[in-house]
Design a protein around this motif. Structure first.
Motif, mmCIF file in Angstrom:
data_model
loop_
_atom_site.group_PDB
_atom_site.id
_atom_site.type_symbol
_atom_site.label_atom_id
_atom_site.label_comp_id
_atom_site.label_asym_id
_atom_site.label_seq_id
_atom_site.Cartn_x
_atom_site.Cartn_y
_atom_site.Cartn_z
ATOM 1 N N GLU A 174 -2.486 -20.818 -25.969
ATOM 2 C CA GLU A 174 -2.392 -22.267 -25.841
ATOM 3 C C GLU A 174 -1.239 -22.825 -26.692
ATOM 4 O OE1 GLU A 174 -3.849 -24.142 -23.785
ATOM 5 O OE2 GLU A 174 -3.263 -26.102 -24.553
ATOM 6 N N HIS A 175 -1.125 -22.344 -27.912
ATOM 7 C CA HIS A 175 -0.113 -22.875 -28.838
ATOM 8 C C HIS A 175 1.010 -21.891 -29.100
ATOM 9 C CE1 HIS A 175 -3.361 -25.734 -30.673
ATOM 10 N NE2 HIS A 175 -3.014 -26.045 -29.427
ATOM 11 N N GLY A 188 -4.854 -22.927 -37.642
ATOM 12 C CA GLY A 188 -4.984 -24.366 -37.821
ATOM 13 C C GLY A 188 -4.140 -24.941 -38.937
ATOM 14 N N SER A 222 1.560 -21.442 -38.636
ATOM 15 C CA SER A 222 1.910 -20.558 -37.530
ATOM 16 C C SER A 222 2.520 -19.290 -38.113
ATOM 17 C CB SER A 222 2.936 -21.237 -36.610
ATOM 18 O OG SER A 222 2.343 -22.339 -35.965
ATOM 19 N N GLY A 245 2.526 -23.847 -32.210
ATOM 20 C CA GLY A 245 1.898 -25.084 -32.672
ATOM 21 C C GLY A 245 1.416 -25.949 -31.519
ATOM 22 N N PRO A 246 0.592 -26.953 -31.833
ATOM 23 C CA PRO A 246 -0.035 -27.782 -30.791
ATOM 24 C C PRO A 246 0.978 -28.533 -29.924
ATOM 25 C CG PRO A 246 -0.974 -28.248 -32.972
ATOM 26 C CD PRO A 246 0.141 -27.304 -33.186
ATOM 27 N N ASP A 247 2.158 -28.855 -30.473
ATOM 28 C CA ASP A 247 3.143 -29.614 -29.697
ATOM 29 C C ASP A 247 4.253 -28.737 -29.127
ATOM 30 O OD1 ASP A 247 1.868 -32.064 -30.079
ATOM 31 O OD2 ASP A 247 2.835 -32.347 -32.032
ATOM 32 N N SER A 255 4.897 -27.491 -20.420
ATOM 33 C CA SER A 255 3.572 -27.770 -20.986
ATOM 34 C C SER A 255 2.469 -27.383 -19.995
ATOM 35 C CB SER A 255 3.464 -29.249 -21.358
ATOM 36 O OG SER A 255 3.835 -30.053 -20.262
ATOM 37 N N ARG A 314 1.884 -25.759 -40.711
ATOM 38 C CA ARG A 314 1.718 -26.777 -39.678
ATOM 39 C C ARG A 314 2.036 -28.133 -40.286
ATOM 40 N NH1 ARG A 314 -2.320 -25.698 -35.800
ATOM 41 N NH2 ARG A 314 -2.336 -27.959 -35.526
ATOM 42 N N ASP A 316 4.122 -31.511 -34.101
ATOM 43 C CA ASP A 316 3.574 -30.405 -34.884
ATOM 44 C C ASP A 316 3.957 -29.111 -34.170
ATOM 45 O OD1 ASP A 316 2.241 -28.724 -36.543
ATOM 46 O OD2 ASP A 316 0.230 -29.526 -36.145
ATOM 47 N N VAL A 317 5.168 -28.640 -34.459
ATOM 48 C CA VAL A 317 5.671 -27.447 -33.777
ATOM 49 C C VAL A 317 6.496 -26.632 -34.762
ATOM 50 C CG1 VAL A 317 7.619 -28.783 -32.844
ATOM 51 C CG2 VAL A 317 7.020 -26.601 -31.800
ATOM 52 N N ARG A 327 5.132 -29.613 -25.585
ATOM 53 C CA ARG A 327 5.805 -30.914 -25.520
ATOM 54 C C ARG A 327 7.273 -30.785 -25.929
ATOM 55 N NH1 ARG A 327 2.322 -35.205 -28.355
ATOM 56 N NH2 ARG A 327 0.922 -34.395 -26.754
#
Lengths: 175, 984
Positions: free
Chosen positions: B706-707, A80, A83, B660-662, B676, A21, B737-738, B665
């Protein structure tokens, strides 16, 4: 005296792509895994797992014991900080070992595989016979492992047959 | 027989039989074809290219312009092989070339009578007009008369191998300088590769009578080769380094089994090497220049160094009574070799006024010596006598059957110019030298004009020491071995040149002094123009013996010095390389790698025909015995799917994990629509644009967590989109962050489509809830199958109720077999890409034909998918006036007015009353198919203002394949326009 050249498909391994990440370094991943991933085209290894550097912040992880769900377990461990994608079916891994193993691979790979340049633990992401491969040196027997996308298995085997005449065809990897 | 009673590096205990033009002859192991022919008194070996003049063997090396023969018979016959470098083997079959009907009686030799016609620029002057005669007359005529060698026209039965090597030092040429360099470098501990075109390493050390380190030179060479092997040096004999490329990369061709009568099974014929060398030593030696005089091409006129080689190395005498014509000291060495071999020596003719020391020894043997003299003419179809103009202006005729000529030495610097360094004239050696060699290359010995043996040995050792030091290796500095004396004086080219009669400059291409002078008069005064106008140096030998003499003639004709005239730049390959060697393993079925899906073998068992989709093999259709033709098969597959259930392997679609979180996006910025907001467990169709606003690729994306997004692409664009995503996340937006990786190969995916698809799946997976409530259209779910994760998507490309089922590819073969076992009671049928294509055209889905890089989202009817709430790649440029012009051709359907008529892809659309001209063009058909569902032909087309024109009639103009037909413009969705069926 080295063993005769042998090529086998490693059937039991589990594989996964591990991608750090944003802002996470190898040390942090190593702390979670108990094995610090290499920060270059190298391998890191313990009894259960090998990590191969395939790009900045990216590794191919291999479990010696290919139990189902290993990639998901790895993903959980690294939640966290990295990935993880299961690639157990994505690649086949061939083990090329014994007398002339390096010579055979050198016919295909345009990178220096001499022991002085490509020692035990070295890894490379390159091309053999127009097929993308990840290859790394396991030991000085010598033993090399070659991972390639599953769909190319037959073409790769054809190249081996043409390039190592007299060699028995490698045990057919399942597609 | 002209075999000397003793001597030579041949093995007299191993006789070898061979044939030349069917005649049975014999030689010994260690012979070349040329030396064996000489030992058998064969003097006439070929016919020249243009005038079909009789030609003999000129040289003993790869520079040979004359002695080109076909080796072998049938499919394996190899034309244009140099007899001088062909190792003799048992059963070798050689055939002369470029003659008809036979070598002795060549009817094409009448070309000589027409010689004034065949002057420089002949083709340009003669075959000018009318131009329409080119194809019908001129070209076939030229090809029949001018071809050099013939291909068998059958597939090459041989194998060609490939290898790569890396080293500190590549030594090109294993003569005195090369071996000296290799030995010093290897002793210092460098990784060394030695390549030499000869089957035996040693170069001139094998061909001349010298001593090195107190031993015969050939013995010294042999010992060095052994020591190199013990030091781990890779010595490649029969290997020609043919090119120097960027980044210190060298190309070489190794003739692995060309010298064997019965190669071991599986052995390649030749091997292509790519070698990366930190440093290289160019020890390619030098090539002796012919002298230019009338009849200098007659069989029996031979290079002096070649005469020495045949005598010393092969114990074969090229004649019984010789004259030596020289402008060099090395010519006198040949005179002494002739004396030592017991061949009669009638005279030595030296164009220079002062004789070297050797002259005294020759004179003492009772040989006539003519100084300041020149050979002016040769008598006989094969040499019978020569005319000599003596120093005092008189004339002499001397009977002889061999004329050995020596006109000086040209460093073999072809490789040195490969990267653009122009050769520079040297008055010291009367030849061209390399001034700016390719990076990392050091020319040594004769290749840099240091022609004496002692210089060559010293050069090699010195170069190796400097290179070792450059590379940080400080080993012992090797001293070069002592050797015998070797004077190497020479005079400038052209000193003895005669303009009378046919004085040949380029033997292979029949270019004479007169041709070059004519070209100069006509204004071709640049060496590059001269080359192309006269074909000087354009033969398979690339002018190795002729180029410099030609430039000297041009210099004279234009009143310039050779230095001013300059030299041409040589390009790779240094010697011809068979194209099969470059192809190697990659020809026929192996031309490029194939990708096969997990279900490939199963499809083969079901009788699939395959079609290429990029590298993938995809099942095109599954013919059954009762099908009349492929269209029957495709119609049946469509009808089965629309009426019951069909299964198609769609594993080749590109699949990418975007994590990842983005991730959401990033996808919002890649696609024109929004991802999204996509709920977990749902799939959505998306379209991507290129930066320039045109449509790039489409596919569905599913959110599994989610990610965790799972993106699919078209088969063809899988790699491109992976690169595009990596570019976007690594270069455009490194702040996101992808993470992304291709998982195309991880999943084996089958589309199960048709009204009975749910029933089939329910039977296969009784525990899964497949109801519309549990898995509605555009939903996805994961479950376990055989201990692994399986993914089920409710997606449809066919327009029917359909599911896509993915399992890890290792289980893909098992899954398809299980589905067909379970589906037998539903009469399930497999369908291929053709039926898939028909059904998508019936549903109006754009595919590759429509997403061709020239269409916009609006053109494809997806303008309203473009989000106005966010930015995305291509948004700004998609708003260019040209891209939002309402007049643009846009997607419509077409159906013919008559049910029998077939619409075809590529046909153009014009108004019913318009003439079919470019000005009147309104669009074209992108995809067409026979719709078994509707019972008539249908098509998708891009038509100007198309969507506004439903119901209009238009002319489909197809000038290539048929008459114009009338069609009605309609919606692109032909079947189930309300989309009821996909929802079950």
């Amino acid at each position: 005296m080295a063993e005769p050249l042998q090529i086998t498909a490693r059937g039991k391994v589990a594989l996964a792509t591990v991608m750090a990440r944003k802002g996470v370094d190898a040390a942090a991943i190593g702390a979670s895994l108990g094995l610090t991933p290499p920060t270059g085209p190298l391998t890191a290894q313990d009894e259960t797992m090998t990590l191969i550097g395939v790009g900045p912040g990216a590794w191919l992880a291999i479990s010696e014991y290919g139990q189902a769900g290993w990639a998901a377990m790895l993903g959980g461990k690294l939640a966290g900080i990295a990935s993880v994608s299961d690639q157990t079916s994505g690649y086949i891994v061939l083990r090329v070992s014994g007398e002339g193993a390096g010579d055979l691979l050198q016919k295909g790979a345009f990178i220096d595989l001499d022991r002085t340049a490509f020692g035990v633990g070295a890894a490379a992401t390159t091309v053999i016979a127009h097929i993308g491969v990840i290859l790394w040196k396991v030991d000085d027997a010598p033993t090399f492992d070659v991972a390639l996308f599953r769909s190319f298995a037959d073409s790769f085997r054809d190249w081996i047959a043409a390039s190592a005449p007299g060699l028995a065809a490698p045990s057919s990897p399942v597609r | 027989m002209s075999r000397l009673a003793s001597g030579g590096l041949i093995d007299r205990t191993r006789p070898l039989s061979f044939t030349f033009d069917g005649r049975a002859l014999s030689g010994f192991a260690g012979d070349t074809l040329a030396s064996a022919l000489i030992a058998n008194d064969v003097r006439l070996v070929g016919r020249s290219f243009k005038y079909h003049r009789p030609r003999g063997i000129l040289t003993a090396g790869s520079e040979e312009p004359n002695a080109l023969v076909a080796i072998g018979a049938g499919a394996a016959a190899d034309p244009n092989s140099r007899a001088t470098t062909t190792t003799l083997y048992e059963g070798l079959q050689a055939t002369s070339q470029n003659r008809w009907p036979s070598l002795g009686l060549d009817l094409m030799a009448v070309n000589q009578l027409a010689a004034p016609l065949f002057v420089a620029g002949f083709y340009y002057k003669t075959f000018m007009w009318p131009t329409k005669l080119w194809e019908a007359l001129y070209e076939p005529l030229i090809r029949r008369a001018a071809g050099l060698g013939r291909l068998s026209m059958e597939p090459d039965p041989d194998q060609y191998d490939r290898n790569h090597a890396f080293c500190d030092l590549l030594v090109i040429g294993a003569g005195a300088a090369g071996l000296s360099a290799a030995l010093a470098a290897a002793r210092a501990g460098l990784r060394v590769i030695v390549a030499d075109e000869d089957g035996r390493l040693g170069g001139r050390l094998l061909a001349e009578r010298h001593e090195v380190d107190g031993r015969p030179a050939a013995d010294w060479a042999h010992e060095v080769v052994d020591e190199l092997a013990s030091l781990g040096v890779r010595s490649l004999a029969r290997t020609t380094v043919f090119g120097v490329y960027d980044d210190r990369e060298y190309g070489a061709i190794e003739r692995v089994t060309d010298h064997l009568s019965a190669p071991a099974p599986g052995q390649p014929r030749q091997r292509l090497w790519k070698i990366v060398a930190r440093r290289a030593v160019l020890a390619s030696g030098a090539i002796e220049r012919p002298l230019v005089f009338g009849g200098n091409d007659r069989p029996g006129v031979m290079m002096a160094a070649a005469v020495s080689t045949y005598l010393n190395r092969f114990a074969a005498a090229p004649g019984r009574r010789a004259v030596v014509f020289t402008t060099t000291d090395s010519g006198w060495a040949t005179a002494e070799d002739l004396l030592a071999s017991g061949v009669g020596l009638a005279a030595v003719v030296d164009a220079r006024d002062v004789a070297p020391v050797a002259a005294e020894r020759v004179r003492a043997a009772g040989v006539e010596i003519l100084l300041g003299a020149s050979v002016t003419a040769v008598h006989g179809r094969e040499v019978r006598a020569v005319d000599v103009r003596t120093g005092d202006g008189g004339s002499r005729r001397i009977a002889c059957d061999l004329l050995a000529m020596s006109g000086g030495w040209n460093p073999a610097i072809g490789l040195g110019g490969n990267l653009g360094g122009r050769p520079v004239w040297s008055d010291a050696i009367h030849s061209f030298q390399i001034e700016t060699p390719p990076p990392g290359m050091t020319p040594v010995g004769a290749a840099i004009g240091h022609f004496s043996l002692a210089e060559a040995l010293r050069d090699g050792a010195l170069a190796a020491a400097v290179i070792a030091s450059d590379l940080g290796v400080t080993g012992p500095i090797a001293q070069p071995p002592r050797s015998s004396d070797d004077p190497s004086g020479a005079s400038p080219p052209g000193q003895a040149r005669m303009k009378k009669s046919k004085a040949f400059v380029d033997f292979q291409h029949d270019v004479t002094v007169a041709d070059i002078e004519l070209a100069a008069r006509e204004g071709f005064v640049s060496v590059e123009h001269l080359k192309r106008y006269t074909t000087l140096g354009m033969g398979t030998d690339q002018g190795k013996t002729s180029q410099l003499n030609g430039h000297a003639v041009l210099a004279d004709a234009t009143g310039r010095s050779i230095a001013e005239v300059g030299a041409i730049l040589s390009r790779p390959p240094y010697l011809p390389v068979a194209i099969a060697a470059f192809a190697g393993h990659h020809r026929g079925r192996h031309f490029r790698p194939e990708r096969r899906t997990a279900g490939h073998d199963w499809a083969v068992e079901r009788g699939a025909s395959f079609v290429d989709a990029g590298l993938w093999k995809r099942a095109q259709w599954f013919a059954r015995p009762e099908d009349g033709d492929w269209l029957d098969t495709v119609n049946r597959e469509v009808n089965t799917t629309r009426g019951g259930v069909g299964i198609c392997d769609v594993s080749t679609l590109g699949k990418i994990d975007v994590l990842g979180p983005d991730a959401g996006r990033l996808l919002d910025r890649l696609y024109i629509n929004t991802f999204s907001t996509l709920p977990v467990g749902k799939a959505r169709y998306g379209l991507m644009l290129r930066e320039d606003g045109f449509a790039m690729d489409d596919g569905t994306t599913t959110r599994f967590a989610e990610h965790r997004f799972f993106v699919t692409t078209t088969t063809d664009n899988a790699a491109t989109i992976m690169q595009h995503i990596d570019y976007a996340r690594q270069v455009l937006w490194p702040d996101l962050d992808v993470q992304a990786t291709s998982v195309t190969e991880q999943w084996s995916t089958y589309s199960i489509a048709g009204p009975r698809s749910r029933a089939l799946l329910q039977r296969a997976f009784p525990d899964i809830d497949l109801s519309d409530e549990a898995i509605p259209f555009m939903a996805a779910t994961e479950f376990r199958w055989q201990g692994e994760t399986a993914r089920l998507f409710r997606l449809s490309f066919s327009g029917e109720m359909a599911f896509e089922l993915s399992v890890p590819a290792a289980l893909g073969d098992g899954l398809i077999r299980m589905l067909f076992n379970m589906g037998r009671i539903f009469d399930v049928a497999p369908y291929g890409t053709e039926a898939l294509g028909v059904m998508r055209i019936e549903k109006g889905h754009p595919a590759g034909n429509e997403l061709d890089g020239r269409t916009t989202a609006g053109d494809l009817g997806m303008g309203r998918m473009m989000s106005r709430k966010k930015d995305f790649i291509g948004r700004a440029l998609a708003e260019r006036p040209g891209l939002v012009d309402p007049d643009r051709p846009r997607l419509v359907g077409l159906k013919p007015l008559s049910g029998e008529v077939r619409l075809r892809g590529g046909a153009h659309l014009v108004g019913l009353s318009d003439r079919p001209t470019i000005e009147n063009d309104q669009g074209y058909i992108t995809s067409a198919a026979w719709s078994p569902t509707l019972g008539h032909s249908i098509a998708l087309a891009l038509l100007r203002r198309g969507p506004e024109r439903h119901g209009e009639r238009i002319c489909v103009h197809d000038p290539v394949r048929g008459a114009d037909v009338e069609a009605e413009v309609c919606s692109a969705v032909f079947v189930d326009p309300e989309g009821v069926r996909v929802r079950g």
